[in-house]
Scaffold this motif. Sequence first.
Motif, PDB file in Angstrom:
ATOM      1  N   ALA A 104      29.432  19.692  57.370  1.00 21.65           N
ATOM      2  CA  ALA A 104      28.534  19.824  56.298  1.00 21.65           C
ATOM      3  C   ALA A 104      28.360  21.453  56.049  1.00 21.65           C
ATOM      4  CB  ALA A 104      27.142  19.487  56.936  1.00 21.65           C
ATOM      5  N   HIS A 105      28.344  21.650  54.728  1.00 28.95           N
ATOM      6  CA  HIS A 105      28.686  22.854  54.373  1.00 28.95           C
ATOM      7  C   HIS A 105      28.091  23.386  52.835  1.00 28.95           C
ATOM      8  CE1 HIS A 105      31.477  26.090  56.180  1.00 28.95           C
ATOM      9  NE2 HIS A 105      31.498  26.625  54.958  1.00 28.95           N
ATOM     10  N   GLY A 106      27.397  24.704  52.861  1.00 28.19           N
ATOM     11  CA  GLY A 106      26.939  25.108  51.640  1.00 28.19           C
ATOM     12  C   GLY A 106      27.855  25.800  50.674  1.00 28.19           C
ATOM     13  N   SER A 107      27.733  25.306  49.443  1.00 26.06           N
ATOM     14  CA  SER A 107      28.889  25.792  48.480  1.00 26.06           C
ATOM     15  C   SER A 107      28.773  27.344  48.386  1.00 26.06           C
ATOM     16  CB  SER A 107      28.651  25.345  47.192  1.00 26.06           C
ATOM     17  OG  SER A 107      27.504  25.555  46.504  1.00 26.06           O
ATOM     18  N   ARG A 108      27.737  28.008  48.966  1.00 23.25           N
ATOM     19  CA  ARG A 108      27.825  29.550  48.619  1.00 23.25           C
ATOM     20  C   ARG A 108      27.814  30.183  49.813  1.00 23.25           C
ATOM     21  NH1 ARG A 108      23.275  30.348  43.644  1.00 23.25           N
ATOM     22  NH2 ARG A 108      24.477  29.183  41.888  1.00 23.25           N
ATOM     23  N   ASP A 109      28.590  29.427  50.801  1.00 22.52           N
ATOM     24  CA  ASP A 109      28.418  30.157  52.160  1.00 22.52           C
ATOM     25  C   ASP A 109      29.474  31.203  52.105  1.00 22.52           C
ATOM     26  OD1 ASP A 109      29.310  30.897  54.876  1.00 22.52           O
ATOM     27  OD2 ASP A 109      28.738  28.663  55.394  1.00 22.52           O
ATOM     28  N   THR A 110      28.958  32.743  52.351  1.00 21.36           N
ATOM     29  CA  THR A 110      29.942  33.791  52.320  1.00 21.36           C
ATOM     30  C   THR A 110      30.376  34.171  53.726  1.00 21.36           C
ATOM     31  OG1 THR A 110      27.983  35.013  52.811  1.00 21.36           O
ATOM     32  CG2 THR A 110      28.690  34.657  50.339  1.00 21.36           C
ATOM     33  N   VAL A 111      30.148  33.461  54.967  1.00 20.30           N
ATOM     34  CA  VAL A 111      30.631  33.480  56.218  1.00 20.30           C
ATOM     35  C   VAL A 111      31.904  32.637  56.352  1.00 20.30           C
ATOM     36  CG1 VAL A 111      30.103  33.491  58.645  1.00 20.30           C
ATOM     37  CG2 VAL A 111      28.573  34.075  56.960  1.00 20.30           C
ATOM     38  N   PHE A 112      31.818  31.470  56.149  1.00 22.99           N
ATOM     39  CA  PHE A 112      32.786  30.522  56.254  1.00 22.99           C
ATOM     40  C   PHE A 112      33.269  29.802  54.621  1.00 22.99           C
ATOM     41  CE2 PHE A 112      31.196  30.325  60.571  1.00 22.99           C
ATOM     42  CZ  PHE A 112      32.326  30.897  61.387  1.00 22.99           C
ATOM     43  N   PRO A 113      33.915  30.211  54.043  1.00 21.54           N
ATOM     44  CA  PRO A 113      34.169  29.719  52.705  1.00 21.54           C
ATOM     45  C   PRO A 113      34.300  28.181  52.653  1.00 21.54           C
ATOM     46  CG  PRO A 113      35.643  31.418  52.915  1.00 21.54           C
ATOM     47  CD  PRO A 113      35.166  31.068  54.196  1.00 21.54           C
ATOM     48  N   VAL A 114      33.578  27.613  51.558  1.00 23.31           N
ATOM     49  CA  VAL A 114      33.720  26.214  51.606  1.00 23.31           C
ATOM     50  C   VAL A 114      34.909  25.692  51.335  1.00 23.31           C
ATOM     51  CG1 VAL A 114      32.914  26.145  49.124  1.00 23.31           C
ATOM     52  CG2 VAL A 114      32.214  24.109  50.522  1.00 23.31           C
ATOM     53  N   ALA A 115      35.870  26.469  50.441  1.00 24.43           N
ATOM     54  CA  ALA A 115      37.081  25.781  50.160  1.00 24.43           C
ATOM     55  C   ALA A 115      37.947  25.751  51.252  1.00 24.43           C
ATOM     56  CB  ALA A 115      37.808  26.589  49.173  1.00 24.43           C
ATOM     57  N   ARG A 116      37.837  26.401  52.242  1.00 25.65           N
ATOM     58  CA  ARG A 116      38.730  26.476  53.601  1.00 25.65           C
ATOM     59  C   ARG A 116      38.181  25.130  54.179  1.00 25.65           C
ATOM     60  NH1 ARG A 116      41.191  30.631  55.721  1.00 25.65           N
ATOM     61  NH2 ARG A 116      42.055  29.103  57.190  1.00 25.65           N
ATOM     62  N   GLN A 117      36.905  24.796  54.250  1.00 21.43           N
ATOM     63  CA  GLN A 117      36.275  23.757  55.130  1.00 21.43           C
ATOM     64  C   GLN A 117      36.707  22.361  54.342  1.00 21.43           C
ATOM     65  OE1 GLN A 117      35.897  23.117  58.202  1.00 21.43           O
ATOM     66  NE2 GLN A 117      33.864  23.275  58.798  1.00 21.43           N
ATOM     67  N   GLU A 118      36.848  22.382  53.039  1.00 22.36           N
ATOM     68  CA  GLU A 118      37.083  21.275  52.447  1.00 22.36           C
ATOM     69  C   GLU A 118      38.507  20.932  52.669  1.00 22.36           C
ATOM     70  OE1 GLU A 118      35.566  22.246  48.337  1.00 22.36           O
ATOM     71  OE2 GLU A 118      33.999  20.904  48.582  1.00 22.36           O
ATOM     72  N   ALA A 119      39.326  22.123  52.736  1.00 23.31           N
ATOM     73  CA  ALA A 119      40.718  21.806  52.779  1.00 23.31           C
ATOM     74  C   ALA A 119      40.987  21.343  54.218  1.00 23.31           C
ATOM     75  CB  ALA A 119      41.492  22.854  52.953  1.00 23.31           C
ATOM     76  N   PHE A 120      40.200  21.634  55.182  1.00 21.57           N
ATOM     77  CA  PHE A 120      40.250  20.886  56.485  1.00 21.57           C
ATOM     78  C   PHE A 120      39.774  19.487  56.408  1.00 21.57           C
ATOM     79  CE2 PHE A 120      38.419  20.681  60.802  1.00 21.57           C
ATOM     80  CZ  PHE A 120      39.410  20.427  61.468  1.00 21.57           C
ATOM     81  N   TYR A 121      38.856  19.206  55.833  1.00 23.34           N
ATOM     82  CA  TYR A 121      38.667  17.750  55.636  1.00 23.34           C
ATOM     83  C   TYR A 121      39.643  17.003  55.032  1.00 23.34           C
ATOM     84  CZ  TYR A 121      36.625  13.826  53.028  1.00 23.34           C
ATOM     85  OH  TYR A 121      36.497  12.655  52.404  1.00 23.34           O
ATOM     86  N   ARG A 122      40.432  17.616  54.073  1.00 23.77           N
ATOM     87  CA  ARG A 122      41.426  16.876  53.437  1.00 23.77           C
ATOM     88  C   ARG A 122      42.631  16.753  54.506  1.00 23.77           C
ATOM     89  NH1 ARG A 122      39.794  19.805  49.031  1.00 23.77           N
ATOM     90  NH2 ARG A 122      41.608  21.332  49.499  1.00 23.77           N
ATOM     91  N   ALA A 123      42.904  17.642  55.401  1.00 22.33           N
ATOM     92  CA  ALA A 123      43.931  17.808  56.282  1.00 22.33           C
ATOM     93  C   ALA A 123      43.690  16.515  57.203  1.00 22.33           C
ATOM     94  CB  ALA A 123      43.892  18.963  56.819  1.00 22.33           C
ATOM     95  N   ILE A 124      42.591  16.606  57.671  1.00 21.16           N
ATOM     96  CA  ILE A 124      42.199  15.190  58.627  1.00 21.16           C
ATOM     97  C   ILE A 124      42.354  13.933  57.914  1.00 21.16           C
ATOM     98  CG2 ILE A 124      40.358  14.136  59.719  1.00 21.16           C
ATOM     99  CD1 ILE A 124      38.987  16.873  60.408  1.00 21.16           C
ATOM    100  N   SER A 125      41.926  13.750  56.650  1.00 16.36           N
ATOM    101  CA  SER A 125      42.200  12.571  55.971  1.00 16.36           C
ATOM    102  C   SER A 125      43.544  12.273  55.789  1.00 16.36           C
ATOM    103  CB  SER A 125      41.230  12.514  54.599  1.00 16.36           C
ATOM    104  OG  SER A 125      39.757  12.836  54.848  1.00 16.36           O
ATOM    105  N   GLU A 126      44.230  13.118  55.537  1.00 21.32           N
ATOM    106  CA  GLU A 126      45.852  12.835  55.067  1.00 21.32           C
ATOM    107  C   GLU A 126      46.519  12.523  56.332  1.00 21.32           C
ATOM    108  OE1 GLU A 126      46.865  16.689  52.890  1.00 21.32           O
ATOM    109  OE2 GLU A 126      45.678  16.213  51.475  1.00 21.32           O
ATOM    110  N   ARG A 127      46.325  13.443  57.582  1.00 23.10           N
ATOM    111  CA  ARG A 127      46.931  12.935  58.735  1.00 23.10           C
ATOM    112  C   ARG A 127      46.733  11.651  59.248  1.00 23.10           C
ATOM    113  NH1 ARG A 127      48.698  15.881  63.532  1.00 23.10           N
ATOM    114  NH2 ARG A 127      49.375  17.564  61.918  1.00 23.10           N
ATOM    115  N   ALA A 128      45.177  11.186  59.164  1.00 21.70           N
ATOM    116  CA  ALA A 128      44.907   9.791  59.570  1.00 21.70           C
ATOM    117  C   ALA A 128      43.806   9.382  58.340  1.00 21.70           C
ATOM    118  CB  ALA A 128      44.297   9.683  60.879  1.00 21.70           C
ATOM    119  N   PRO A 129      44.478   8.557  57.157  1.00 17.70           N
ATOM    120  CA  PRO A 129      43.567   8.229  56.205  1.00 17.70           C
ATOM    121  C   PRO A 129      42.292   7.268  56.661  1.00 17.70           C
ATOM    122  CG  PRO A 129      45.803   7.835  55.677  1.00 17.70           C
ATOM    123  CD  PRO A 129      45.792   8.161  57.183  1.00 17.70           C
ATOM    124  N   ALA A 130      42.300   6.519  57.851  1.00 16.05           N
ATOM    125  CA  ALA A 130      41.048   5.870  58.346  1.00 16.05           C
ATOM    126  C   ALA A 130      40.360   6.519  59.350  1.00 16.05           C
ATOM    127  CB  ALA A 130      41.755   4.367  58.851  1.00 16.05           C
TER     128      ALA A 130
END
Length: 303
Positions: free
Chosen positions: A243-269
Motif C-alpha cells: 500500500a503506497h501513496g502516489s506522492r511518497d517522497t521517501v520511497f517512490p511509488v514507481a519502485r514499489q509498483e515495479a516490485f509488485y510487477r516483479a512478484i506477479s511476473e515471477r509467479a503469476p498466481a
Amino acid sequence: MKWRAERWTPALGRGAAAGLVLACLVAAAAAATLHLAPFKDRLFAYPGILESRDAGAYLVVDYREARDIDARDAVPERRVSGRYVDTAIRRLQRDLVAETPAGPVRHFAVGRPRPPRLLTIYLHGQGGSRHQGVDDFTFGGNFNRIKNLMGRNGGLYLSPDFSDFGARGAAQIAALIARYTAASPQAPVFLACGSMGGALCWRLARDPQVAARLGGLLLLGSMWDEGFLSSAAFRHRVPVLLAHGSRDTVFPVARQEAFYRAISERAPAYPVRFVRFETGTHGTPIRMVDWRETLNWMLSVPR
C-alpha cells in the motif's frame, strides 16, 4: 502463561499439556474458517476506486486530504472525530515486557493473550515507538480499528519496541512471535510494517520458522526487497499487500509498483495486491488501509 510485574514467561505444567493439545486443535479448526466480523466498515472503506487492474489485485484509490484528513479529524492529523473510535478496547490493552533470548521486548498487547485465534503485529518506522501503534486518535483512528478488530474476533494485536531495523531487531520480533504462538501454533500471524519497519518484514520473511507462521505481510508506505522472491515466505505463498501513496517522497511509488510487477511476473498466481492512494503521501497507507478487507482476503488465500 504468567503475567507478573508487566513481565511474562510461559508456564506449562503436566495438567496443562492436555489443554495445550486441545487448544492447538481448536486453533487449527478456527483458522480454517476465520473471518473477521465488521467494525465501522462504512467509515473505513476505501472512499472510491479510480482504477482496477489485474482482476482487482491492483487498485488506485481516490484519496483527498480535504475529505480524508480535514473532514475526518477533529484536529487534523492529531485527533480523529469520536465516531471513528471505540476506546472501550483499552480494557484489553496492557503495556508489557517479554523476556526473550534476544533480550527484553517492551510491547503493547491488545486482546486475548491465550490462546489467540490470530495475531497482528505492527512494526513502526524510523523515530517511532510502540506507542504509535496503539494511539487511538492519530492516523484517522485506524490503529483503534485494528485493536478492536483483534479484540472482538478473539485475536491479539501487538505493537512492540525493538532495538534496530537489522538482525537484532528481527531476532526480537521473531522471539516475540514464538512466545505468543506457543499455545496456539496454528494462529496465523500478520506483520504490518510502516515505512522503515519494512526492513524487519523482509528480514523475517527469510526466517523459515517465522515464515511458516505468517498469514500475511502488509507493507504500508514502505520499501521493496527483491530478495523476497527467494525467501521462505515466498515459498510458503504468504500473501502480500503493498500500500503506497502516489506522492511518497521517501520511497517512490514507481519502485514499489515495479516490485509488485516483479512478484506477479515471477509467479503469476501469487497472492499479492497493490493499493495506490492517489495524491497520498508517506503516511497515507497507515491512515487509509482497510484492515478488515485486507486481513479477510489474506485469510481466504489457500496455502
